[in-house]
Design a protein around this motif. Structure first.
Motif, PDB file in Angstrom:
ATOM      1  N   VAL A 128      37.927  41.704  53.289  1.00 53.37           N
ATOM      2  CA  VAL A 128      37.984  42.597  52.141  1.00 53.37           C
ATOM      3  C   VAL A 128      37.271  43.936  52.592  1.00 53.37           C
TER       4      VAL A 128
ATOM      5  N   ALA B 107      37.843  39.636  45.467  1.00 52.75           N
ATOM      6  CA  ALA B 107      38.178  40.929  45.620  1.00 52.75           C
ATOM      7  C   ALA B 107      39.643  40.671  46.572  1.00 52.75           C
ATOM      8  N   GLU B 108      40.298  41.577  46.465  1.00 47.81           N
ATOM      9  CA  GLU B 108      41.590  41.675  47.217  1.00 47.81           C
ATOM     10  C   GLU B 108      41.758  41.504  48.656  1.00 47.81           C
ATOM     11  N   ALA B 109      41.860  40.536  49.473  1.00 40.56           N
ATOM     12  CA  ALA B 109      41.636  40.266  50.720  1.00 40.56           C
ATOM     13  C   ALA B 109      42.914  40.440  51.602  1.00 40.56           C
ATOM     14  N   ASP B 110      42.828  40.911  52.883  1.00 41.71           N
ATOM     15  CA  ASP B 110      44.033  40.822  53.681  1.00 41.71           C
ATOM     16  C   ASP B 110      44.326  39.514  54.137  1.00 41.71           C
TER      17      ASP B 110
END
Lengths: 353, 353
Positions: free
Chosen positions: B286, B278-281
């Motif tokens: 996430v 998933a797209e993480a900072d």
């Protein structure tokens, strides 16, 4: 004559999400299924009649207070239309007291933890005896330091007063210190935590207010002569500046004494301070409500609705209540307020506050 | 002729509490708001007609499958009254295939993540070409090892087969290894992860079943000649022993090939494997749904109802859904099953399963 003044105006944000705007910390059943304010009431009732106890809280919380304290005499409830910190609250209580024979007033926060009422009263009576003398001081109860806490105010004691052992001149108040300074205080041996519990003669407080907070003094001195003082309360609180009695007065007055408190105490300033008092398992984990823990250490898990399952975590506080779950590092509980500040900025998040 | 066989019988417990008995992992909208089974269907549909895809799943999930896959041909749904792992499922599919011209069958789990359908089909076609030969092998797709994972099965390849580059004899299957052994496999360079994706001619699978799982073979061979094979399915699954096709057959057969997969893949075996995709900072966190994070690192926070607020935590997975909140160390996600085992033992906790 001694009367009780319960300060129940706090919002207790650091117990979010269990505490909400409509249910501040003092209403949380954190011990034995009963609210903190009910415990506080009971502690005072041990030595005071219900008629002798005032309760000051937000106007919006009147019903909740009545529900928690069915013994409370309706006229003894002092509603605050707006929160103004402790100085206006105790000033109003003193001015109201002046109408009724200038009693000694024992001022206690509604939301602290003091398990031993008998020990509490031993200290309170010592403080009252000191405050009762002619031109007696404003007396604070100082808690012996147990750790270099940075979240509390500190009181530095001066010489012992002649009237009794364990009663000192209060030399100086110190705001929440840095860690290193807090360690210095602890080593020094002549500092106490400021409990926020006070005893004073109503007129003594008012005299000191006149010297150090003349504006607030002027506002509340309309009360003693008023036909219907309750009609003036809203206007007074609205006009008063928000300030704590510690900073506004006690730090400046030279008429302050400190009595060493001989009872166990916690300000319950955060989830972690509460967890320290709750019953933990061998690994330091505290569980309340419907929870399941596997391999957890030094963790507080609380649910008042639904299940919280925790696996392999340590040094956490996990709270699930209604529509919010909070997960916070145990050392960061003081910063829960920062979460609330963020939420206030967020569109549509008001229901979580 | 190539047909698709989607294995959708898993219960995906490691995605609890988002996955529940009535909503196993393959139905979770983990990517782009669409379920894994819908993604899998779409991938197959790129090259196959809807009529050419069978779906095998629990009888109780028929409606959910139909809702997720509106294109699915009703007769192509193979209901399992009881879960028996993969061997009975693929054996039934092969026997049903035999009635209809002995197709090649591309067997795929419903709940894996394969983002690049084109690359998937390049590998699947290579596997199909190998399986299509006269007396062709059972072909598995092997995933190049990216880390010494202990949760997967491994395939050791033998010599390259003459028909195409990247197609090998499968020398040996290895069950989930210890860490040290997994590291050896990774260094050795001739091992693959077992993807659970297979291509074989229906008759080839049945022939190998006859040799290595004769009891299962006997059960499913009632299907090709039956007037109403669907009436026999429940009896077959009920009588069949639960076993995976890997352990029951592929580990024993000498007629297995492995094709190196040329596509990105994850088995989504746990919350942490999903979080990796998933797209993480910037701090590796996430967040999905209504969440609030302050000072969090390498943490997955998900809410599908209510708010999750996280403060100062790291290496956690926090999932709030319906009446359950899960908090688990990211490295311990594989053990979520242990929580479920505990819950099964607990009186009144069934609603949380």
């Amino acid at each position: 004559m001694l009367e009780g003044v319960v300060l129940a105006g706090g919002r207790g944000e650091r117990f979010w999400p269990l505490s909400r705007r409509a249910r501040p910390k003092q209403f949380l059943p954190l011990f034995g299924g009963r609210s903190l304010i009910a415990h506080t009431w009971e502690r005072l009732r041990r030595e005071l009649a219900a008629e002798g106890i005032r309760v000051i809280a937000g106007s919006d919380l009147r019903e909740r207070v009545c529900a928690e304290l069915p013994e409370m005499v309706a006229e003894r409830f002092v509603p605050e239309p707006v929160g103004r910190n402790t100085a206006p609250a105790v000033a109003v209580a003193a001015a109201l007291g002046l109408r009724e024979g200038d009693p000694l007033q024992l001022v206690v926060p509604a939301d602290h933890w003091i398990p031993d009422a008998e020990a509490f009263w031993r200290s309170a009576r010592a403080a009252a005896a000191t405050a009762a003398a002619t031109d007696g001081p404003l007396v604070t109860l100082g808690i012996p330091i147990r750790r270099p806490e940075t979240g509390f105010g500190y009181i530095e004691r001066g010489e012992e007063r002649p009237e009794a052992a364990g009663v000192y001149r209060a030399l100086c108040f110190h705001e929440k210190p840095e860690r290193e300074r807090a360690e210095t205080y602890q080593r020094a041996g002549r500092f106490y935590w400021n409990s926020g519990i006070f005893v004073w003669r109503a007129s003594a407080l008012l005299a000191e207010l006149e010297a150090h907070m003349p504006e607030l003094h002027r506002l509340v001195m309309t009360l003693p002569g008023a036909a219907r003082p309750q009609d003036l309360l809203a206007g007074i609180f609205e006009r008063a500046a928000g300030e704590s009695i510690d900073r506004g007065l006690l730090e400046k007055s030279r008429r302050v004494a400190v009595v060493e408190a001989g009872f166990a105490w916690s300000d319950l300033g955060s989830w972690s301070s509460w967890a320290e008092l709750a019953e933990a398992d061998a690994l330091g984990t505290v569980a309340l409500g419907e929870t399941l823990q596997l391999d957890c250490e030094n963790t507080l898990v609380l649910s008042d609705e639904g299940l919280v399952a925790a696996l392999g975590v340590k040094d956490l506080v996990v709270v699930r209540t209604g529509d919010v779950t909070l997960v916070v590092d145990r050392e960061r509980c003081q910063d829960v307020r920062r979460l609330l500040a963020e939420l206030r900025e967020r569109l549509g998040a008001e229901r979580f506050l």
